[in-house]
Design an enzyme around this catalytic site. Structure first.
Site, PDB file in Angstrom:
ATOM      1  N   LEU A 197      -6.082  -8.549  -3.203  1.00 58.24           N
ATOM      2  CA  LEU A 197      -5.223  -8.959  -3.511  1.00 58.24           C
ATOM      3  C   LEU A 197      -4.173  -9.715  -1.975  1.00 58.24           C
ATOM      4  O   LEU A 197      -3.417 -10.730  -2.122  1.00 58.24           O
ATOM      5  CB  LEU A 197      -4.346  -7.440  -4.387  1.00 58.24           C
ATOM      6  CG  LEU A 197      -2.980  -7.821  -3.539  1.00 58.24           C
ATOM      7  CD1 LEU A 197      -2.433  -8.863  -5.353  1.00 58.24           C
ATOM      8  CD2 LEU A 197      -2.256  -6.004  -4.133  1.00 58.24           C
ATOM      9  N   GLY A 201      -1.264 -14.888   4.426  1.00 57.82           N
ATOM     10  CA  GLY A 201       0.116 -15.405   4.702  1.00 57.82           C
ATOM     11  C   GLY A 201       1.159 -13.556   4.048  1.00 57.82           C
ATOM     12  O   GLY A 201       2.076 -13.853   3.718  1.00 57.82           O
ATOM     13  N   GLY A 203       0.702  -9.577   3.352  1.00 62.10           N
ATOM     14  CA  GLY A 203       0.169  -8.800   2.741  1.00 62.10           C
ATOM     15  C   GLY A 203       1.021  -7.371   2.371  1.00 62.10           C
ATOM     16  O   GLY A 203       0.946  -6.899   0.957  1.00 62.10           O
ATOM     17  N   ILE A 229     -10.852  -8.255   2.785  1.00 64.45           N
ATOM     18  CA  ILE A 229     -11.667  -8.078   1.322  1.00 64.45           C
ATOM     19  C   ILE A 229     -12.916  -7.347   1.567  1.00 64.45           C
ATOM     20  O   ILE A 229     -13.866  -7.461   2.339  1.00 64.45           O
ATOM     21  CB  ILE A 229     -11.981  -9.337   0.482  1.00 64.45           C
ATOM     22  CG1 ILE A 229     -10.654 -10.022   0.463  1.00 64.45           C
ATOM     23  CG2 ILE A 229     -12.301  -8.593  -0.874  1.00 64.45           C
ATOM     24  CD1 ILE A 229      -9.792  -8.942   0.143  1.00 64.45           C
ATOM     25  N   MET A 409      -8.607  18.669  20.830  1.00 65.01           N
ATOM     26  CA  MET A 409      -9.237  19.879  21.288  1.00 65.01           C
ATOM     27  C   MET A 409     -10.958  19.876  21.829  1.00 65.01           C
ATOM     28  O   MET A 409     -11.302  20.721  22.302  1.00 65.01           O
ATOM     29  CB  MET A 409      -9.337  20.538  20.175  1.00 65.01           C
ATOM     30  CG  MET A 409      -7.692  20.940  19.619  1.00 65.01           C
ATOM     31  SD  MET A 409      -7.740  22.390  18.147  1.00 65.01           S
ATOM     32  CE  MET A 409      -6.373  22.999  18.161  1.00 65.01           C
ATOM     33  N   GLU A 435      -3.913   0.027   1.014  1.00 67.90           N
ATOM     34  CA  GLU A 435      -3.408   0.620  -0.039  1.00 67.90           C
ATOM     35  C   GLU A 435      -2.021  -0.030   0.047  1.00 67.90           C
ATOM     36  O   GLU A 435      -1.069   1.501  -0.949  1.00 67.90           O
ATOM     37  CB  GLU A 435      -4.164   1.626  -0.185  1.00 67.90           C
ATOM     38  CG  GLU A 435      -5.368   1.364  -0.627  1.00 67.90           C
ATOM     39  CD  GLU A 435      -6.360   0.496  -0.909  1.00 67.90           C
ATOM     40  OE1 GLU A 435      -6.310  -0.319  -1.959  1.00 67.90           O
ATOM     41  OE2 GLU A 435      -7.477   1.243  -2.296  1.00 67.90           O
TER      42      GLU A 435
END
Length: 453
Positions: A197, A201, A203, A229, A409, A435
């Site tokens: 997708l 240019g 996003g 991809i 930690m 996503e």
């Protein structure tokens, strides 16, 4: 028995052993779990033989004495059947993924054969329909499995989740011929899939994509490129969103393109902070002719198909974050119990106790939200899209914070690649971006609130 289907009511424990320890803390397995074969083919016994040589699948004896605290147990609230395949996923993560996690990361290995072993357990098409080789489980079941697998390797599990999303898109929106052609090989992971997708240019503004598909006879001729991809260049099937009509979302269609199609090529392999067990490349389309019969759905339906895929993808990637956070809470706990400073273990430091308590609380809260969203999506509830966005936003943010705090930690040791915690941090950082960025998640949620009011 169907190929790729988890044998239900088959996995039974012979001892009260949970397989919940992160790989860096596990000892050599010593408690066997009998895998009673069901059905004439004796499928489970053969799977055990394939995955573990001459030994049966086993759980660690140390889990009996060092099991995760009940307050963060990921089995809470699950049915017995869900607990069984959760156990299988934890076991696979420990035996087949975790021992190789660091090597896959450092050498940038795409673990094809390991993923095919996962597919033999039904993990190649978890929520794909059984008539084309899928396992036919629910979205909640899928979340449980991806959380467990991610304790062994986030990067590899994240790719498996993307592959599952592509297989589901073909299964759901494809016609009978398309489903029969593509889904069986995807569910067995004989072939791998990529979701295409994003463009250089476009996003977050995905509807502005520029890749064109011009109809010429019985083929579309595609020109353009896709960016970032997952699996690009190494995978076999590309689910590509492209422009067949006017500007905007309604001009987008979805085509399935097979590797080897003339005009399909790939950019260089990207060097990434994490997710190194899966390759990332640009997908380049130059006068690439694709049969009209490879179109999913009708012309102009592509953006809707892409978004429906992403709703589940957001649950999947949030679930991968849960697995990383689950592992890091355990790593942090175990480190506090053994590391001494100022004459006593760090576990006696109240500040660190409180930090660990907050990490555990955020983990459980994230898990509950992700599972609620998965249920909403399965039930096709009207709040599903917003809940998927909430789950992705909250879980990926909070789980990253959990992993990052676990690294802190560990002190300087946490920054060494000998320690798994740093890889969990690197691998899940991108979950806040892909996503749909978490900023876009906020847009979706706020739009729903303001529109309905």
């Amino acid at each position: 028995m169907r190929r790729g289907v988890i044998c239900r009511n088959t996995f039974r424990k012979t001892a009260e052993a949970r397989h919940d320890e992160p790989y860096s803390q596990r000892t050599r397995p010593s408690v066997e779990v009998n895998m009673a074969a069901v059905g004439a083919l004796g499928r489970v016994a053969r799977l055990a033989s394939r995955l573990c040589g001459k030994q049966r699948l086993i759980f660690t004896a140390s889990a009996q004495t060092r099991r995760i605290a009940s307050c963060v147990d990921p089995a809470h609230g699950l049915t017995e059947e869900q607990k069984e395949f959760q156990e299988v996923a934890f076991n696979f993560a420990a035996n087949e993924m975790a021992p190789h996690m660091a090597e896959w990361d450092q050498k940038e290995i795409f673990p094809v054969e390991t993923m095919r072993k996962a597919a033999q357990l039904g993990f190649g098409g978890i929520y794909v329909q059984p008539d084309v080789g899928g396992t036919g489980l629910s979205r909640l079941d899928t979340s449980v499995i991806f959380e467990a697998l991610s304790t062994g390797c986030v990067s590899t599990t994240a790719y498996i989740s993307i592959h599952n999303m592509c297989a589901w898109m073909i299964d759901t929106f494809g016609d009978t011929e398309q489903r029969q052609k593509f889904c069986p090989d995807l569910c067995s992971m004989e072939k791998f899939a990529s979701y295409c997708l994003t463009e250089p240019g476009s996003g977050s503004d995905a509807a502005s994509l520029l890749t064109t598909a011009k109809l010429r006879g019985d083929h579309y001729v595609l020109n353009g490129s896709k960016a970032f991809i997952s699996g690009g260049g190494d995978t076999d099937v590309y689910v590509v969103m492209c422009r067949t009509g006017a500007q905007g979302a309604k001009g987008i269609s979805c085509l399935v393109i097979e590797k080897g199609t003339p005009g399909l090529s790939f950019g260089k392999k990207e060097k990434k902070v994490g997710w190194n067990s899966q390759p990332t490349r640009a997908v380049i389309l130059e006068d690439c002719a694709v049969p009209v019969t490879n179109r999913l759905g009708a012309e102009g339906q592509g953006f809707n198909i892409a978004m429906k895929g992403l709703n589940g993808g957001r649950i999947n990637i949030a679930s991968c974050s849960l697995g990383a956070a689950h592992a890091c809470v355990q790593l942090a706990r175990d480190h506090l119990l053994v590391r001494k400073q100022f004459g006593e273990t760090l576990s006696n430091n109240q500040y660190l106790q409180f930090q660990l308590a907050e990490m555990a609380t955020k983990l459980v809260a994230s898990r509950l939200l992700v599972r609620e969203a998965a249920t909403a999506l399965q039930e096709k509830r009207p709040d599903a899209v917003s809940l998927c966005s909430m789950a992705k936003l909250f879980a990926t943010d909070e789980c990253f914070n959990i992993c990052n705090q676990a690294l802190q930690m560990h002190g300087g040791y946490g920054y060494l690649k000998d320690y798994a915690v740093q890889q969990f941090v690197r691998d899940i950082r991108v979950h806040q971006i892909l996503e749909g960025t978490n900023e876009v998640m906020r847009m979706i949620i706020s739009r729903n609130l303001l529109t309905e009011s």
